[in-house]
Motif scaffolding. Structure first.
Motif, PDB file in Angstrom:
ATOM      1  N   THR A   7    -100.883  33.198  24.604  1.00  0.00           N
ATOM      2  CA  THR A   7    -101.340  32.826  23.277  1.00  0.00           C
ATOM      3  C   THR A   7    -101.587  34.062  22.429  1.00  0.00           C
ATOM      4  O   THR A   7    -101.244  34.112  21.260  1.00  0.00           O
ATOM      5  CB  THR A   7    -102.626  31.977  23.366  1.00  0.00           C
ATOM      6  OG1 THR A   7    -102.387  30.831  24.192  1.00  0.00           O
ATOM      7  CG2 THR A   7    -103.076  31.530  21.977  1.00  0.00           C
ATOM      8  N   SER A   8    -102.172  35.075  23.000  1.00  0.00           N
ATOM      9  CA  SER A   8    -102.460  36.312  22.274  1.00  0.00           C
ATOM     10  C   SER A   8    -101.173  36.989  21.823  1.00  0.00           C
ATOM     11  O   SER A   8    -101.083  37.479  20.694  1.00  0.00           O
ATOM     12  CB  SER A   8    -103.272  37.266  23.159  1.00  0.00           C
ATOM     13  OG  SER A   8    -104.510  36.697  23.512  1.00  0.00           O
ATOM     14  N   ILE A   9    -100.184  37.009  22.699  1.00  0.00           N
ATOM     15  CA  ILE A   9     -98.907  37.625  22.351  1.00  0.00           C
ATOM     16  C   ILE A   9     -98.235  36.856  21.210  1.00  0.00           C
ATOM     17  O   ILE A   9     -97.701  37.445  20.267  1.00  0.00           O
ATOM     18  CB  ILE A   9     -97.974  37.675  23.586  1.00  0.00           C
ATOM     19  CG1 ILE A   9     -98.538  38.641  24.624  1.00  0.00           C
ATOM     20  CG2 ILE A   9     -96.568  38.101  23.170  1.00  0.00           C
ATOM     21  CD1 ILE A   9     -97.774  38.645  25.929  1.00  0.00           C
ATOM     22  N   SER A  10     -98.308  35.545  21.283  1.00  0.00           N
ATOM     23  CA  SER A  10     -97.702  34.740  20.211  1.00  0.00           C
ATOM     24  C   SER A  10     -98.427  34.960  18.888  1.00  0.00           C
ATOM     25  O   SER A  10     -97.801  34.982  17.827  1.00  0.00           O
ATOM     26  CB  SER A  10     -97.726  33.254  20.596  1.00  0.00           C
ATOM     27  OG  SER A  10     -99.063  32.792  20.712  1.00  0.00           O
ATOM     28  N   LEU A  14     -96.792  36.405  15.527  1.00  0.00           N
ATOM     29  CA  LEU A  14     -96.953  35.674  14.273  1.00  0.00           C
ATOM     30  C   LEU A  14     -97.540  36.579  13.188  1.00  0.00           C
ATOM     31  O   LEU A  14     -97.088  36.553  12.031  1.00  0.00           O
ATOM     32  CB  LEU A  14     -97.852  34.451  14.485  1.00  0.00           C
ATOM     33  CG  LEU A  14     -98.111  33.585  13.245  1.00  0.00           C
ATOM     34  CD1 LEU A  14     -96.797  33.017  12.710  1.00  0.00           C
ATOM     35  CD2 LEU A  14     -99.085  32.453  13.584  1.00  0.00           C
ATOM     36  N   ASP A  15     -98.526  37.378  13.563  1.00  0.00           N
ATOM     37  CA  ASP A  15     -99.130  38.304  12.595  1.00  0.00           C
ATOM     38  C   ASP A  15     -98.103  39.320  12.098  1.00  0.00           C
ATOM     39  O   ASP A  15     -98.061  39.641  10.902  1.00  0.00           O
ATOM     40  CB  ASP A  15    -100.307  39.046  13.238  1.00  0.00           C
ATOM     41  CG  ASP A  15    -101.520  38.138  13.434  1.00  0.00           C
ATOM     42  OD1 ASP A  15    -101.557  37.080  12.771  1.00  0.00           O
ATOM     43  OD2 ASP A  15    -102.397  38.480  14.244  1.00  0.00           O
ATOM     44  N   ILE A  16     -97.282  39.810  13.012  1.00  0.00           N
ATOM     45  CA  ILE A  16     -96.248  40.780  12.620  1.00  0.00           C
ATOM     46  C   ILE A  16     -95.276  40.156  11.631  1.00  0.00           C
ATOM     47  O   ILE A  16     -94.919  40.764  10.608  1.00  0.00           O
ATOM     48  CB  ILE A  16     -95.504  41.306  13.867  1.00  0.00           C
ATOM     49  CG1 ILE A  16     -96.440  42.152  14.727  1.00  0.00           C
ATOM     50  CG2 ILE A  16     -94.275  42.121  13.441  1.00  0.00           C
ATOM     51  CD1 ILE A  16     -95.825  42.590  16.044  1.00  0.00           C
ATOM     52  N   ILE A  18     -95.825  37.575   9.647  1.00  0.00           N
ATOM     53  CA  ILE A  18     -96.510  37.294   8.376  1.00  0.00           C
ATOM     54  C   ILE A  18     -96.669  38.557   7.547  1.00  0.00           C
ATOM     55  O   ILE A  18     -96.337  38.583   6.348  1.00  0.00           O
ATOM     56  CB  ILE A  18     -97.891  36.646   8.640  1.00  0.00           C
ATOM     57  CG1 ILE A  18     -97.714  35.236   9.208  1.00  0.00           C
ATOM     58  CG2 ILE A  18     -98.711  36.609   7.350  1.00  0.00           C
ATOM     59  CD1 ILE A  18     -99.011  34.583   9.632  1.00  0.00           C
ATOM     60  N   TYR A  19     -97.175  39.624   8.167  1.00  0.00           N
ATOM     61  CA  TYR A  19     -97.414  40.865   7.423  1.00  0.00           C
ATOM     62  C   TYR A  19     -96.105  41.515   6.982  1.00  0.00           C
ATOM     63  O   TYR A  19     -96.042  42.105   5.901  1.00  0.00           O
ATOM     64  CB  TYR A  19     -98.234  41.838   8.275  1.00  0.00           C
ATOM     65  CG  TYR A  19     -99.700  41.466   8.344  1.00  0.00           C
ATOM     66  CD1 TYR A  19    -100.507  41.534   7.204  1.00  0.00           C
ATOM     67  CD2 TYR A  19    -100.276  41.025   9.529  1.00  0.00           C
ATOM     68  CE1 TYR A  19    -101.852  41.185   7.256  1.00  0.00           C
ATOM     69  CE2 TYR A  19    -101.610  40.673   9.597  1.00  0.00           C
ATOM     70  CZ  TYR A  19    -102.397  40.754   8.456  1.00  0.00           C
ATOM     71  OH  TYR A  19    -103.719  40.399   8.509  1.00  0.00           O
ATOM     72  N   THR A  20     -95.087  41.401   7.813  1.00  0.00           N
ATOM     73  CA  THR A  20     -93.778  41.940   7.410  1.00  0.00           C
ATOM     74  C   THR A  20     -93.219  41.178   6.216  1.00  0.00           C
ATOM     75  O   THR A  20     -92.713  41.777   5.266  1.00  0.00           O
ATOM     76  CB  THR A  20     -92.778  41.854   8.586  1.00  0.00           C
ATOM     77  OG1 THR A  20     -93.297  42.576   9.714  1.00  0.00           O
ATOM     78  CG2 THR A  20     -91.438  42.453   8.183  1.00  0.00           C
ATOM     79  N   SER A  21     -93.350  39.861   6.258  1.00  0.00           N
ATOM     80  CA  SER A  21     -92.873  39.035   5.135  1.00  0.00           C
ATOM     81  C   SER A  21     -93.649  39.355   3.862  1.00  0.00           C
ATOM     82  O   SER A  21     -93.064  39.470   2.777  1.00  0.00           O
ATOM     83  CB  SER A  21     -93.017  37.550   5.478  1.00  0.00           C
ATOM     84  OG  SER A  21     -92.282  37.221   6.629  1.00  0.00           O
TER      85      SER A  21
END
Length: 297
Positions: A7-10, A14-16, A18-21
């Motif tokens: 879950t932490s890896i996912s 997801l954060d990567i 979102i922030y990249t977008s």
């Protein structure tokens, strides 16, 4: 434990994403603005040679000096500010005064009123009837022809009504026990509680007024009453030079293509400044405010 790690890896992935977008989106917005600003501050030779990127080449403020020494742009800018401020105040006042009673279930004929209001979202009178109405009311070629026809936007009205429905009824009941009437409750309780909603809807109204130009083209005849967006349309879309619009000496209006481009970009950047200055002050309300239509139907 492995499930927690998975879950932490996912979440990290997801954060990567979102922030990249968000970075790409922000970059795609900022770069054109920086380019416009840089071209407006660059000399004609650099602009003509396509040497300007996101940093001025051959720094000069000649474009801005010309804009603010010619009466055309400052006058149009003043008109837009007046139309936006007056229009937004009227919009918010009438929208709030209409949405509040419609949020009350005990309002007589409430469903009929709501039906009639919603119909306006799908059926309009048309351009010619509106023009005849504006003329008949004596509003043609006045500031009010741009403000009063759109004094209440149905979508904003429905969103604000939904927000008012989420205000706890106990607050109003306690005020009534203390002797407050409906108007006093509206001013002292409902309005302060609805800052986020009012700021968001006010921003929608303000941006709409600031960017509007079609109404001015149709309802205004006096060139000195035109808002900034109409002048921008003349400069950017039609390619009209500032000097020609200001009716100066024809010899002075014969500028190079680079000079025309610099003037266009300088005018564009000036038109962006008010909204860029206002948004940071309402940003803290915006995130909460944009959800007002989804809180309660």
């Amino acid at each position: 434990m492995s499930k927690f790690k998975q879950t932490s890896i996912s979440d990290i992935i997801l954060d990567i994403v979102i922030y990249t977008s968000l970075f790409i989106l922000t970059f795609s917005i900022i770069i054109p603005i920086l380019h416009i600003f840089s071209v407006s501050l660059s000399d004609s030779e650099a602009v003509l040679g396509l040497k300007v990127g996101i940093w001025p080449v051959g720094f000069t403020i000649e474009s801005y000096s010309k804009i603010f020494t010619t009466k055309l742009i400052p006058n149009a800018f003043k008109n837009s500010v007046i139309y936006t401020l007056v229009g937004t105040v009227i919009n918010l006042s009438l929208t709030a005064l209409t949405a509040y009673p419609l949020s009350k279930k005990e309002l007589t004929l409430r469903k009929l009123y709501m039906t009639l209001i919603i119909i306006t979202m799908y059926i309009g009178g048309g351009l010619i009837p509106m023009l005849l109405l504006i003329r008949g009311l004596g509003l043609f070629d006045t500031m009010w022809s741009l403000i009063l026809p759109g004094a209440i936007a149905t979508g904003n009205l429905l969103m604000l009504r939904s927000f008012f429905q989420t205000i706890p009824a106990e607050l109003e009941e306690s005020a009534k026990i203390d002797g407050a009437n409906d108007f006093l409750i509206f001013i002292s309780i409902v309005i302060p509680t609805s800052k986020a909603a009012l700021a968001t809807i006010g921003l929608f109204y303000a941006v709409g007024h600031w960017n509007s130009f079609m109404g001015a083209i149709i309802y205004l005849q006096s060139f000195e009453k035109m808002p900034l967006q109409v002048i921008l349309r003349e400069i950017v879309i039609k390619g009209t030079r500032l000097d020609a619009l200001a009716y100066q000496d024809p010899l002075e209006s014969m500028k190079s293509e680079a000079w025309s481009t610099r003037m266009k970009y300088a005018t564009l950047f000036v038109s962006m400044i008010p909204m860029m200055m206002v948004y940071p002050f309402v940003q803290k309300y915006f995130v909460k405010g944009v959800m007002i239509g989804s809180l309660k139907g």
